[in-house]
Design an enzyme around this catalytic site. Structure first.
Site, mmCIF file in Angstrom:
data_model
loop_
_atom_site.group_PDB
_atom_site.id
_atom_site.type_symbol
_atom_site.label_atom_id
_atom_site.label_comp_id
_atom_site.label_asym_id
_atom_site.label_seq_id
_atom_site.Cartn_x
_atom_site.Cartn_y
_atom_site.Cartn_z
ATOM 1 N N LYS A 109 12.496 -31.545 7.518
ATOM 2 C CA LYS A 109 12.124 -30.279 6.860
ATOM 3 C C LYS A 109 10.788 -29.768 7.415
ATOM 4 O O LYS A 109 10.629 -28.580 7.676
ATOM 5 C CB LYS A 109 12.017 -30.463 5.339
ATOM 6 C CG LYS A 109 13.321 -30.937 4.684
ATOM 7 C CD LYS A 109 13.204 -30.989 3.186
ATOM 8 C CE LYS A 109 12.230 -32.015 2.630
ATOM 9 N NZ LYS A 109 12.547 -33.427 2.944
ATOM 10 N N ARG A 117 2.325 -43.169 6.494
ATOM 11 C CA ARG A 117 2.263 -42.674 5.118
ATOM 12 C C ARG A 117 2.453 -43.856 4.181
ATOM 13 O O ARG A 117 3.219 -44.762 4.482
ATOM 14 C CB ARG A 117 3.391 -41.669 4.875
ATOM 15 C CG ARG A 117 2.991 -40.245 5.118
ATOM 16 C CD ARG A 117 4.158 -39.305 5.022
ATOM 17 N NE ARG A 117 4.928 -39.393 3.785
ATOM 18 C CZ ARG A 117 5.820 -38.477 3.419
ATOM 19 N NH1 ARG A 117 6.042 -37.419 4.177
ATOM 20 N NH2 ARG A 117 6.510 -38.606 2.299
ATOM 21 N N ARG A 153 13.264 -30.623 -6.441
ATOM 22 C CA ARG A 153 13.863 -31.899 -6.049
ATOM 23 C C ARG A 153 15.007 -32.307 -6.977
ATOM 24 O O ARG A 153 15.723 -33.234 -6.660
ATOM 25 C CB ARG A 153 12.843 -33.016 -6.164
ATOM 26 C CG ARG A 153 11.895 -33.212 -5.015
ATOM 27 C CD ARG A 153 12.536 -33.778 -3.784
ATOM 28 N NE ARG A 153 11.798 -34.877 -3.208
ATOM 29 C CZ ARG A 153 10.712 -34.774 -2.454
ATOM 30 N NH1 ARG A 153 10.211 -33.604 -2.173
ATOM 31 N NH2 ARG A 153 10.131 -35.846 -1.975
ATOM 32 N N ARG A 212 7.401 -42.639 12.105
ATOM 33 C CA ARG A 212 6.561 -41.499 11.710
ATOM 34 C C ARG A 212 5.140 -41.963 11.405
ATOM 35 O O ARG A 212 4.937 -42.930 10.686
ATOM 36 C CB ARG A 212 7.179 -40.845 10.464
ATOM 37 C CG ARG A 212 6.348 -39.720 9.889
ATOM 38 C CD ARG A 212 7.169 -38.787 9.049
ATOM 39 N NE ARG A 212 7.442 -39.296 7.709
ATOM 40 C CZ ARG A 212 8.123 -38.614 6.787
ATOM 41 N NH1 ARG A 212 8.614 -37.417 7.067
ATOM 42 N NH2 ARG A 212 8.334 -39.139 5.595
ATOM 43 N N ARG A 220 13.245 -43.714 -2.373
ATOM 44 C CA ARG A 220 13.182 -42.271 -2.108
ATOM 45 C C ARG A 220 14.544 -41.760 -1.632
ATOM 46 O O ARG A 220 14.991 -40.693 -2.048
ATOM 47 C CB ARG A 220 12.099 -41.981 -1.061
ATOM 48 C CG ARG A 220 10.696 -42.174 -1.629
ATOM 49 C CD ARG A 220 9.662 -42.357 -0.550
ATOM 50 N NE ARG A 220 9.565 -41.215 0.338
ATOM 51 C CZ ARG A 220 9.323 -41.297 1.649
ATOM 52 N NH1 ARG A 220 9.151 -42.470 2.222
ATOM 53 N NH2 ARG A 220 9.234 -40.221 2.362
HETATM 54 P P1 AMP Z 1 7.620 -35.631 0.522
HETATM 55 O O1 AMP Z 1 6.474 -35.418 1.455
HETATM 56 O O2 AMP Z 1 8.385 -34.375 0.248
HETATM 57 O O3 AMP Z 1 8.499 -36.774 0.951
HETATM 58 O O4 AMP Z 1 6.983 -36.049 -0.893
HETATM 59 C C1 AMP Z 1 6.169 -37.195 -1.013
HETATM 60 C C2 AMP Z 1 6.050 -37.576 -2.472
HETATM 61 O O5 AMP Z 1 5.426 -36.509 -3.202
HETATM 62 C C3 AMP Z 1 7.350 -37.811 -3.193
HETATM 63 O O6 AMP Z 1 7.866 -39.108 -2.989
HETATM 64 C C4 AMP Z 1 6.944 -37.576 -4.640
HETATM 65 O O7 AMP Z 1 6.197 -38.654 -5.150
HETATM 66 C C5 AMP Z 1 6.013 -36.389 -4.496
HETATM 67 N N1 AMP Z 1 6.753 -35.105 -4.558
HETATM 68 C C6 AMP Z 1 6.821 -34.148 -3.598
HETATM 69 N N2 AMP Z 1 7.561 -33.118 -4.001
HETATM 70 C C7 AMP Z 1 7.985 -33.405 -5.249
HETATM 71 C C8 AMP Z 1 8.804 -32.753 -6.201
HETATM 72 N N3 AMP Z 1 9.356 -31.554 -5.955
HETATM 73 N N4 AMP Z 1 9.025 -33.372 -7.384
HETATM 74 C C9 AMP Z 1 8.477 -34.556 -7.674
HETATM 75 N N5 AMP Z 1 7.718 -35.253 -6.818
HETATM 76 C C10 AMP Z 1 7.456 -34.685 -5.608
#
Ligand code: AMP
Length: 234
Positions: A20, A173, A101, A140, A185
């Protein structure tokens, strides 16, 4: 050809590691004025800056759990409202990566957008085989302060182990380092995507693109959005 949809207000759905962020960067090159909001990047920035919110969300991110719906919904809406005051509402184009999400977030976001008179134009789901996703997450690395992302296989830093711009060391990360966290995840994504997909499908704004690489997927996104590959002149 479908008419070009204006203004573009796009959601990108896809599993962690589905690209993304890469697609967002590619779209940003074509549409430099589009506001790109990544909920994960914004939360990580809060963590790095050690803000109150950052301290609150760190435990969720470390465990690979979603942060509470109300918290993330308010946070993302606040980002959109910032832009609303900066430019005429009808001209604001944006793309969201990582939000919503789950179905509750999607429903509450839809209500918010109704009130703001900012309807979504498109929702695009990225589908990438799980084997590729696991490879990508394993290779990554990020530059923590800026959030710049590298991949050792197809987007490596110029000098191994350090950020191209600052020379700072690259790190994994926190949620990409442990198998258990990655699995949680990905499992969460699988659990929540079907209702989310059905919701946007019923609204008639969902498209699906798929492939092994971001280069395969990007032209499909351009086609969905009826965009040309040449950068915008404005
Ligand atoms: P991402 O970078 O999108 O993989 O997000 C990293 C982390 O941020 C996720 O594992 C969640 O802990 C939190 N996070 C990001 N976006 C959301 C969302 N829309 N709802 C809940 N948690 C989120």
């Amino acid at each position: 050809m479908l008419p070009r949809i204006n203004p573009l207000r796009l959601l990108l759905l896809g599993a962690p590691g589905s690209g993304k962020g890469t697609q967002t960067k590619k779209l940003k090159k074509l549409l430099p004025n589009i506001l790109a909001i990544s909920s994960g990047d914004l939360l990580r920035e809060q963590v790095t800056k050690r803000t109150k919110l950052g301290k609150e969300v760190l435990q969720y991110i470390e465990r690979g759990e979603l942060v509470p719906d109300g918290l993330i919904s308010r946070f993302v809406t606040a980002q959109l409202l910032k832009t609303k005051s900066e430019s005429a509402q009808e001209q604001v184009q944006w793309l969201l990566d990582g939000f919503p999400r789950n179905l509750d977030q999607a429903r509450s976001f839809q209500n918010t957008l109704r009130v703001l008179n900012m309807p979504l134009s498109n929702v695009i789901e990225l589908k990438v085989p799980k084997s590729r996703i696991l490879e990508r997450l394993a290779s990554r690395y990020i530059h923590e302060a800026s959030g710049r992302t590298y991949n050792l296989s197809y987007n490596p830093p110029k000098t191994p182990g350090v950020d191209d711009l600052t020379g700072d060391p690259l790190v994994k990360r926190v949620d990409d380092s442990q198998v258990g966290v990655i699995t949680r995840r990905l499992d969460d994504y699988d659990k929540f995507i079907t209702p989310l997909r059905n919701y946007y499908n019923e609204l008639g704004i969902l498209s699906t693109v798929s492939g092994d690489t971001s280069d395969e997927i990007f032209p499909q996104i351009l086609q969905v959005l009826n965009l040309n590959a040449a950068p915008a002149s404005t």
